[in-house]
Design a protein around this motif. Structure first.
Motif, short mmCIF file in Angstrom:
data_model
loop_
_atom_site.label_atom_id
_atom_site.label_comp_id
_atom_site.label_asym_id
_atom_site.label_seq_id
_atom_site.Cartn_x
_atom_site.Cartn_y
_atom_site.Cartn_z
N LEU A 106 -2.35 -12.86 -66.12
CA LEU A 106 -3.26 -14.00 -65.97
C LEU A 106 -4.69 -13.64 -66.40
N ALA A 107 -5.17 -12.48 -65.99
CA ALA A 107 -6.52 -12.06 -66.35
C ALA A 107 -6.64 -11.88 -67.87
N GLU A 108 -5.61 -11.35 -68.47
CA GLU A 108 -5.60 -11.16 -69.93
C GLU A 108 -5.64 -12.51 -70.64
N HIS A 109 -4.89 -13.47 -70.08
CA HIS A 109 -4.86 -14.82 -70.63
C HIS A 109 -6.26 -15.45 -70.55
N MET A 110 -6.93 -15.28 -69.41
CA MET A 110 -8.30 -15.79 -69.25
C MET A 110 -9.23 -15.12 -70.26
N ASN A 111 -9.13 -13.81 -70.39
CA ASN A 111 -10.00 -13.07 -71.32
C ASN A 111 -9.81 -13.51 -72.76
N LEU A 112 -8.60 -13.91 -73.10
CA LEU A 112 -8.32 -14.39 -74.45
C LEU A 112 -9.22 -15.58 -74.79
N ARG A 120 -15.92 -20.04 -68.46
CA ARG A 120 -14.87 -19.64 -67.49
C ARG A 120 -14.14 -20.86 -66.94
N LYS A 121 -14.88 -21.91 -66.66
CA LYS A 121 -14.28 -23.13 -66.12
C LYS A 121 -13.30 -23.76 -67.12
N ASP A 122 -13.73 -23.87 -68.37
CA ASP A 122 -12.85 -24.45 -69.41
C ASP A 122 -11.67 -23.53 -69.71
N ALA A 123 -11.92 -22.22 -69.70
CA ALA A 123 -10.83 -21.26 -69.92
C ALA A 123 -9.78 -21.41 -68.83
N GLN A 141 -4.82 -17.35 -57.95
CA GLN A 141 -4.14 -16.16 -58.45
C GLN A 141 -5.14 -15.14 -58.97
N LEU A 142 -6.21 -15.58 -59.58
CA LEU A 142 -7.25 -14.67 -60.07
C LEU A 142 -7.96 -13.99 -58.90
N LEU A 143 -8.17 -14.73 -57.81
CA LEU A 143 -8.80 -14.14 -56.63
C LEU A 143 -7.92 -13.06 -55.98
#
Length: 145
Positions: A106-112, A120-123, A141-143
């Motif tokens: 999930l974090a990798e997906h966000m970083n992409l 961050r909000k739109d991501a 899940q990120l928390l």
């Protein structure tokens, strides 16, 4: 379908994601090989096989590729064939895309998305959409990571 193995492979690869109906003309002596190749490339899709179209002994079979392969184990193909194969459904494409995203952390997906300059909000919204989750689920899940 081309007889050359390389060209045939290229076309079959392109047909994997085709959403429109696929129509292929095939000679009887190539029919079984073509059905085997289609089964390997496309899976067990619905298919209609039309034999001797516009002729006295016209025949149409509506079934699946695997059932046709079983049928032709005992029946010799005769006549000219037109294969009409269902395209890939949008639901199947969406499901495969979602499965691809779920393999990624999930974090990798966000970083992409964030590495492309997306806020961050739109991501988070985009990740939620990709994974079929709510934005709140992604946040939680990120928390917890």
């Amino acid at each position: 379908m081309p007889r050359d193995k390389k060209k045939r492979g290229i076309i079959l690869e392109e047909l994997k994601t085709e959403t429109r109906t696929i129509v292929i003309y095939e000679a009887p002596h190539h029919l079984i090989r073509t059905l085997e190749d289609l089964y390997q490339a496309l899976g067990n899709r619905k298919i209609s096989v039309c034999r001797e179209l516009t002729k006295k002994h016209e025949e149409v079979r509506r079934t699946t590729i695997s059932d046709l392969l079983l049928y032709y184990e005992t029946q010799e193909p005769r006549g000219e064939y037109v294969l009409i194969i269902e395209g890939k459904s949008y639901q199947d494409i969406e499901k495969e895309n979602r499965e691809d995203w779920m393999r990624m952390e999930l974090a990798e997906h966000m970083n992409l998305y964030e590495s492309k300059g997306i806020s961050r909000k739109d991501a988070m919204k985009m990740v939620a959409k990709d994974r079929g989750l709510t934005k709140r689920d992604v946040y939680q899940q990120l928390l917890n990571q």
